[in-house]
Write an enzyme that holds these catalytic residues in place. Sequence first.
Site: not given
Length: 803
Positions: A494, A525, A547, A550-551, A592
Site C-alpha cells: 500500500e 494484507e 504498511q 499492527d496490520y 499505530h
Amino acid sequence: MKTNPNIKTEITFEDFKAEVINDYKLIVTSRECSLLGRREVLTGKAKFGIFGDGKEVPQIAWAKAFKNGDFRSGYYRDQTFMMAIGQLTIEQFFAGLYANTDLKEEPMSAGRQMGGHFSTHSLDDDGHWKNLTQQKNSSADISPTAGQMPRLLGLAQASKIYRNIKSIDATNFSNKGNEIAWGTIGNASTSEGLFFETINAAGVLQVPMIISVWDDEYGISVHAKHQTTKENISEILKGFQRDKKQKGYEIFRVNGWNYPELIDTYQRAAQVSRKEHLPVLIHVKELTQPQGHSTSGSHERYKDQERLAWEAEYDCNAQMRNWIISNSIATDDELILLEREIKKEVRNGKKVAWASFIKPIITERNEAITLLEQLAASSPNGVFITKLKNDLLDIEEPLRRDLLSATRKALRYVVSEKSSQKTELQNWINNYINAIQPKYSSHLHSESSLNALNQSEIVPTYDTNSKEVDGRVVLRDNFDAIFTKYPEALIFGEDAGYIGDVNQGLEGLQEKYGELRVSDTGIREATIIGQGIGMAMRGLRPIAEIQYLDYVMYALQIMSDDLATLQYRTKGRQKAPLIVRTRGHRLEGIWHSGSQMGGILNLVRGIHVLVPRNMTKAAGFYNTLLESDEPALVVECLNGYRLKEKLPNNIGVFKTPLGVVETIREGDDITLVSYGSTLRLVEQAAKELQTVGIDAEIIDVQSLLPFDLNHDIAKSITKTNRFMVIDEDVKGGASAYILDQILNVQNAFEYLDSQPKTLASKPHRPAYGTDGDYFSKPSVEDIFEAVYEIMHELSPMDYPKLR
Ligand SMILES: Cc1ncc(C[n+]2csc(CCOP(=O)(O)OP(=O)(O)O)c2C)c(N)n1
Ligand SMILES: [Mg+2]
C-alpha cells in the site's frame, strides 16, 4: 497413468476411444483409491482420510489443459488431477495415507501432512531450483480452507512479471509468461474472506489465474443456503465479468458430470487466460460426495433420501460411464472387466505401499526386541523387561512410538544396574532418536547452501567525510542498489509505488524501475503476502510491504500457515524466499504502535524475524536476505526514518548477519537486553544510571528469530551477573521468549546474582499521544527505576530506595 495433454483437433475415432478409455481408467482408479482409503482408516491402518471421490471427471478435463510450467494451488479433493498429470501413483496415494516418512515413497510431504495434501518438487536434493518449465507444478497444499488462494494470486502474477520484464533470467521458471496458475476451492470455502480478496485482486492485476470451484452444495454438513448468497457463487460474482469496455473476469459454468462439456470448457478457459493473462472462474456445479466429507463422519446424517438418490445418479463417474456406453465407446461388459482389473491394481498398490511403510519399522523392532531380550537375561528385573518385550512383539502393526516407549521404559527397570546390555540399549535408543527425529523435525528452515545463516557479515564502510542523512535515505539508496543488482527483485504494498512508501524509503524508485517492480497494491494484507509467496515460489525475489506492524495481523494467518511451513511441509522441496517489510513500534495509539511481537514470534517459526534498530542495520538485513533462500520479516523502526545516520559508501553490499547480537554499550553492573526503538530509551536510561554509579551494558538483540546464536548475552552475564529484558510488547510476549532463550538455551542462570527481570508494557493496547505512550510502554524513568531496584536489592546502602 496420465491423461493425454495434447488434444489434437483431428484424431481418428480409435484415438478418441483410446483417450476416453484412458481417462475412464483414471477416474475409476482414483475412485477405488478413495474407497479403499476409507477402509484403511476405518480398520485403523491410517489415521484420517479425506478423498477426491465425486470430483474425478472435471479434474481430467483440467489436467488436459494443464501444461508444463503451470502451477496448481488447490485443496484436498484434487487427487484425480494429481494422478492425471502423472504426479501421484496408487502407491504414493497410500503412502500418504500411512504417513510414510520416506520422501521417495511419499513425495507430497514425507508423511508430514495428512493424505490429500499435494505438492510437486520444485527443488532438487540440494535445495536448488529444478527447471519448473519442464514439469507440471503443484504448490504444497495447506488445510485452512481458502488458504490456498493468496498464494495462487502470486503464482499467477509471476507469469505477468516474466512476460513483461525481459531482463530476468527466466530459464528455470517461465516461457514468456505463458504459464497459468490454477486454483481449486470447495463451494463452501468461497465464503472465506481470502477467496473474495483474491478474486478482487486478480481482477485488478489481470493475471493468468483460473479458479475452479468444486461445488457439491455442502461444506461438511452445512448446506449452500448457509454459505453463499443465492446459493450460487458464479451468480453473485457476475459483476466481475469483463465486457467490451472494462477488464474483469471470464466466468464459466459447467456441470461436473458432463465429460465433453468439461473438456471444452477447460480448453476455452486455458486458451483465453494463457494468451490474454485473464483471470477466469469456472464454477463446476452438480458435484457429489459419494462417501461424505471425510472419514470423520457419514453424510447420511445430513443429506435426505432425495439428495442421496440424486448424488448416486449424478455421480460424475457413473455419468461418464453411461456416456461411454451410449456413445458406443465401450460396452457394459468391457467396462466391468476393466473395473475389475483396476480394483485389483489398487489393492496391489495398497499392499506394496503398506509393505514399504511397515518393513523398516519391523526391522527396527527386531533390533529392539533383541536388545530387550539381552537386557532381560542380564537383569534381576528380567520378568518386567520380558513383559515389555512381549507386549511390543504382540503389536501387529507397530509404530516407532511403540518401539521407543518399550525400550525407554525398560531402562527404568535397570536404573541402578551396570551392564554392557544396558549400555547397548542406551546407545540404541540415543542413535534411534537421532536417526528418526529429523524425519519429523528437519527443514523448518532451508538446509541448502543458501541458508541465511551461511551469509557472513560485511560491515558498512564510510568515507572520511561521509554525509549524515535521514535514515530513510540509507534505505532508499540501498533499495535502489538492490533493484539494479537483482532484476528479479520487486516490491509492492500500500503506497509503496507512486509515492515511494509512506516514509519515502522508495522515493523515485517506481519512476526508475517501473510500475511492475515498484507497485502500489490495494489494501489487502493477506493477498499482499500471497503475491509474495507465489512469486517467490516461481523464482522471483519479492519484497512484500505491510504498511504497519499492527496490520501484519491481517496477513499473519497466511504467514503462519503457508509461508512459515513451506520448507517444513515439503521436507525442503519447495521454497518461498519472501521478504516481508514492515515498520512498527512507538508512534501513536492503539493501532499505530502495537507490538504484537510475542504473538508473531510464536506463530511464524520457519520465518526469520528481524528487528533492526536503525535503517543501516535494516538495509544490511535486506542485503543478507537477498543472498539467501529463506523468508523473513523485517520490522523497521517507525520513528527512525528521519533520524540521522551516516551514509555508507558500500551501499547494497554491506550485510547484517542473522542471529548475531550487538553490544552497543559496555558496562559491568547489569546487562540490559532490548531491541528496536526501545533501545533509544534504554540508552538514555543507561546514561542516567551512570550518574548514580550504575554501569549498564546494553545488548541489541537485532534478530529475534534466530536468536543470539553465539550466546553473547550469556557471555555478558558472566561479567555482570545480572540482566533485565526491556520490551514494548506485553509481559509474557517477546520478553518471555527472550528470557527463555537466555535462561534455558544459554543457561545463563548459572551466572546470576540477582533475579532476572523483564520490563514490558502495560497489558492494554498503547494509548494515543505522548502521555499515552508514557503510561503504556516502558519509559526512560521506568527503565531507570527498574534497574535501580535491582541494584537496591543487591546493596541497599549504596542504592537507597528512590520512592
Ligand atoms: C479455516 C478453516 N475452517 C474450517 C476448516 C474445517 N473444514 C475442513 S473442510 C471444511 C468444509 C469445506 O467445504 P467445501 O469448501 O465446500 O469443500 P468440500 O469438502 O465440500 O469439497 C471445513 C469446514 C478448515 N479446514 N479450515
Ligand atoms: Mg463443498
